[in-house]
Write a protein that holds these residues in place. Structure first.
Motif, mmCIF file in Angstrom:
data_model
loop_
_atom_site.group_PDB
_atom_site.id
_atom_site.type_symbol
_atom_site.label_atom_id
_atom_site.label_comp_id
_atom_site.label_asym_id
_atom_site.label_seq_id
_atom_site.Cartn_x
_atom_site.Cartn_y
_atom_site.Cartn_z
ATOM 1 N N HIS A 169 0.842 -1.174 0.059
ATOM 2 C CA HIS A 169 -0.079 -0.161 -0.100
ATOM 3 C C HIS A 169 0.864 1.156 -0.080
ATOM 4 O O HIS A 169 0.473 2.297 -0.847
ATOM 5 C CB HIS A 169 -0.904 -0.064 1.228
ATOM 6 C CG HIS A 169 -2.085 -0.807 1.101
ATOM 7 N ND1 HIS A 169 -3.412 -0.503 1.175
ATOM 8 C CD2 HIS A 169 -2.340 -2.087 0.354
ATOM 9 C CE1 HIS A 169 -4.340 -1.355 0.898
ATOM 10 N NE2 HIS A 169 -3.540 -2.354 0.668
ATOM 11 N N ALA A 170 1.900 1.302 0.799
ATOM 12 C CA ALA A 170 2.657 2.739 0.852
ATOM 13 C C ALA A 170 3.397 3.000 -0.321
ATOM 14 O O ALA A 170 3.170 3.943 -0.906
ATOM 15 C CB ALA A 170 3.833 2.385 1.710
ATOM 16 N N GLU A 171 3.844 1.918 -1.141
ATOM 17 C CA GLU A 171 4.533 2.066 -2.223
ATOM 18 C C GLU A 171 3.564 2.485 -3.395
ATOM 19 O O GLU A 171 3.866 3.120 -4.246
ATOM 20 C CB GLU A 171 5.342 0.926 -2.947
ATOM 21 C CG GLU A 171 6.603 0.716 -2.073
ATOM 22 C CD GLU A 171 6.397 -0.052 -0.666
ATOM 23 O OE1 GLU A 171 5.300 -0.367 -0.205
ATOM 24 O OE2 GLU A 171 7.538 -0.326 -0.035
ATOM 25 N N ALA A 172 2.174 1.795 -3.423
ATOM 26 C CA ALA A 172 1.258 2.058 -4.617
ATOM 27 C C ALA A 172 0.758 3.456 -4.246
ATOM 28 O O ALA A 172 0.338 4.136 -5.160
ATOM 29 C CB ALA A 172 0.274 0.958 -4.230
ATOM 30 N N ARG A 173 0.461 3.910 -2.908
ATOM 31 C CA ARG A 173 0.077 5.220 -2.748
ATOM 32 C C ARG A 173 1.170 6.251 -3.241
ATOM 33 O O ARG A 173 0.631 7.374 -3.875
ATOM 34 C CB ARG A 173 -0.419 5.481 -1.253
ATOM 35 C CG ARG A 173 -1.650 4.626 -1.032
ATOM 36 C CD ARG A 173 -2.077 5.055 0.257
ATOM 37 N NE ARG A 173 -3.102 4.301 0.831
ATOM 38 C CZ ARG A 173 -3.271 3.305 1.795
ATOM 39 N NH1 ARG A 173 -1.796 3.093 2.413
ATOM 40 N NH2 ARG A 173 -4.202 2.819 2.287
ATOM 41 N N ARG A 174 2.358 5.926 -3.092
ATOM 42 C CA ARG A 174 3.226 6.810 -3.379
ATOM 43 C C ARG A 174 3.478 6.867 -5.139
ATOM 44 O O ARG A 174 3.479 7.995 -5.508
ATOM 45 C CB ARG A 174 4.904 6.413 -3.019
ATOM 46 C CG ARG A 174 6.014 7.447 -3.555
ATOM 47 C CD ARG A 174 5.666 8.904 -2.875
ATOM 48 N NE ARG A 174 6.826 9.873 -3.408
ATOM 49 C CZ ARG A 174 7.866 9.901 -2.768
ATOM 50 N NH1 ARG A 174 8.524 9.331 -1.608
ATOM 51 N NH2 ARG A 174 8.904 10.618 -3.669
ATOM 52 N N PHE A 175 3.214 5.801 -5.805
ATOM 53 C CA PHE A 175 3.257 5.747 -6.991
ATOM 54 C C PHE A 175 2.076 6.467 -7.615
ATOM 55 O O PHE A 175 2.074 7.335 -8.572
ATOM 56 C CB PHE A 175 3.044 4.374 -7.492
ATOM 57 C CG PHE A 175 2.886 3.973 -8.992
ATOM 58 C CD1 PHE A 175 3.809 4.539 -9.837
ATOM 59 C CD2 PHE A 175 1.541 3.615 -9.668
ATOM 60 C CE1 PHE A 175 3.417 4.190 -11.166
ATOM 61 C CE2 PHE A 175 1.398 3.618 -10.963
ATOM 62 C CZ PHE A 175 2.459 3.885 -11.876
ATOM 63 N N LEU A 176 0.967 6.465 -6.866
ATOM 64 C CA LEU A 176 -0.468 7.166 -7.453
ATOM 65 C C LEU A 176 -0.006 8.604 -7.217
ATOM 66 O O LEU A 176 -0.644 9.360 -7.938
ATOM 67 C CB LEU A 176 -1.492 6.535 -6.749
ATOM 68 C CG LEU A 176 -2.132 5.205 -7.148
ATOM 69 C CD1 LEU A 176 -3.161 4.651 -6.236
ATOM 70 C CD2 LEU A 176 -2.523 5.231 -8.678
ATOM 71 N N SER A 177 0.440 9.189 -6.073
ATOM 72 C CA SER A 177 0.754 10.444 -5.927
ATOM 73 C C SER A 177 1.623 11.156 -7.069
ATOM 74 O O SER A 177 1.201 12.303 -7.395
ATOM 75 C CB SER A 177 1.486 10.715 -4.496
ATOM 76 O OG SER A 177 2.825 10.403 -4.586
ATOM 77 N N GLU A 178 2.455 10.505 -7.644
ATOM 78 C CA GLU A 178 3.107 10.875 -8.679
ATOM 79 C C GLU A 178 2.305 11.193 -10.007
ATOM 80 O O GLU A 178 2.363 11.858 -10.852
ATOM 81 C CB GLU A 178 4.297 9.901 -9.203
ATOM 82 C CG GLU A 178 5.402 9.876 -7.992
ATOM 83 C CD GLU A 178 6.105 11.123 -7.851
ATOM 84 O OE1 GLU A 178 6.217 11.950 -8.727
ATOM 85 O OE2 GLU A 178 6.654 11.342 -6.838
ATOM 86 N N VAL A 179 1.280 10.093 -10.464
ATOM 87 C CA VAL A 179 0.290 10.030 -11.330
ATOM 88 C C VAL A 179 -0.521 11.368 -10.983
ATOM 89 O O VAL A 179 -0.796 12.194 -11.827
ATOM 90 C CB VAL A 179 -0.558 8.784 -11.410
ATOM 91 C CG1 VAL A 179 -1.675 9.163 -12.294
ATOM 92 C CG2 VAL A 179 0.295 7.688 -11.483
ATOM 93 N N GLY A 180 -1.043 11.592 -9.895
ATOM 94 C CA GLY A 180 -1.769 12.842 -9.583
ATOM 95 C C GLY A 180 -1.027 14.076 -9.325
ATOM 96 O O GLY A 180 -1.662 15.135 -10.029
ATOM 97 N N TRP A 181 0.588 14.006 -9.418
ATOM 98 C CA TRP A 181 1.331 15.390 -9.767
ATOM 99 C C TRP A 181 1.206 15.235 -10.915
ATOM 100 O O TRP A 181 1.239 16.888 -11.560
ATOM 101 C CB TRP A 181 2.575 15.129 -8.941
ATOM 102 C CG TRP A 181 3.578 16.077 -9.361
ATOM 103 C CD1 TRP A 181 4.537 16.344 -10.227
ATOM 104 C CD2 TRP A 181 3.714 17.386 -8.674
ATOM 105 N NE1 TRP A 181 5.336 17.463 -10.331
ATOM 106 C CE2 TRP A 181 4.709 18.094 -9.509
ATOM 107 C CE3 TRP A 181 2.865 18.073 -7.660
ATOM 108 C CZ2 TRP A 181 4.961 19.442 -8.970
ATOM 109 C CZ3 TRP A 181 3.428 19.426 -7.420
ATOM 110 C CH2 TRP A 181 4.316 20.064 -7.973
ATOM 111 N N ARG A 182 1.226 14.595 -12.066
ATOM 112 C CA ARG A 182 1.295 14.704 -13.407
ATOM 113 C C ARG A 182 -0.076 15.675 -13.934
ATOM 114 O O ARG A 182 -0.111 16.462 -14.681
ATOM 115 C CB ARG A 182 1.340 13.332 -13.988
ATOM 116 C CG ARG A 182 1.286 13.440 -15.508
ATOM 117 C CD ARG A 182 1.372 12.181 -16.069
ATOM 118 N NE ARG A 182 1.328 12.200 -17.758
ATOM 119 C CZ ARG A 182 0.392 12.122 -18.379
ATOM 120 N NH1 ARG A 182 -0.741 12.412 -17.891
ATOM 121 N NH2 ARG A 182 0.624 12.246 -19.706
#
Length: 242
Positions: free
Chosen positions: A38-51
């Protein structure tokens, strides 16, 4: 950056081969199925959100392709230094983590995200060269060159963008290298002339013994970190509001 741990989806997102919503749904599904931490996936999704954040900012502010999002930066005293800019593009700054990133970019059209921040900070804050010069170089060389992300992230580093990094955040290229490439896997791959150096001096090769072939063949730093940091802080303090 020495570990193959990124998705490499950015070119495919840029060219529309996959959409951010698809990425979001797939990552959420992987978390639900226990296939992704979960921690890594949420971090990954935050980068998608930043995009997507950068795309939103550009859509409503198309002028930021060439102008600062924060108007007070329009009069900032950027330096014109063609020799320093050329050294940066060629990976000959004398700072191994910076040079490794720039050589990886030229060779592959890609650069790890952390290293992108390091090399951008170096150009903008160590050299006080206009972020637009760096943005143009990335635009020409990145296979995932995306207008919104490129402009948004360069302005973020410069401090002139929306939700930008504070002006006093100046990456130390030595400690950044030691923290994110502690065993020198990345630097040794892209700056092979330093491969024989020990980990203790790899990120500051000027500390190696003068008789070392690496110490003789690799360039000295084009600017001293402490002096460059002081110069950048003084320049940024001249801006209104800082």
């Amino acid at each position: 950056p020495g570990v193959a741990g990124t998705s490499r989806l950015s070119p495919h997102l840029h060219f529309g081969e996959i959409g951010p919503r698809q990425v979001w749904v797939a990552a959420q599904g992987a978390m639900a199925m226990g296939e992704a931490p979960h921690a890594e996936a949420r971090r990954f999704l935050s980068e998608v959100g930043w995009r997507e954040f950068n795309h939103t900012i550009l859509f409503h502010n198309p002028q930021i392709q060439t102008q600062s999002f924060r108007p007070e930066f329009d009069g900032f005293g950027w330096r014109r230094d063609d020799a320093a800019f050329k050294a940066w593009t060629q990976g000959r700054t004398g700072y191994p983590i910076v040079d490794a990133g720039m050589r990886e970019l030229w060779t592959t059209g890609f650069m790890h995200n952390r290293v992108r921040m390091i090399v951008a900070s170096f150009l903008i804050k160590h050299l006080l060269i206009d972020w637009r010069q760096g943005e143009a170089w990335f635009w020409d060389t990145l296979v995932d060159a995306d207008l919104a992300s490129n402009v948004g992230n360069w302005q973020w580093v410069a401090g002139s963008g929306a939700d930008a990094a504070p002006y006093f955040r100046i990456f130390n290229p030595i400690t950044q290298g030691e923290k994110f490439d502690p065993r020198g896997v990345y630097v040794r791959r892209w700056v092979p002339e330093l491969a024989s150096l020990s980990d203790s001096v790899l990120h500051q090769p000027w500390m190696a013994h003068p008789s070392s072939p690496s110490a003789r063949s690799y360039p000295r730093p084009i600017v001293e970190h402490g002096a460059a940091r002081t110069r950048a802080l003084e320049a940024y303090k001249s801006l209104k509001g800082n």
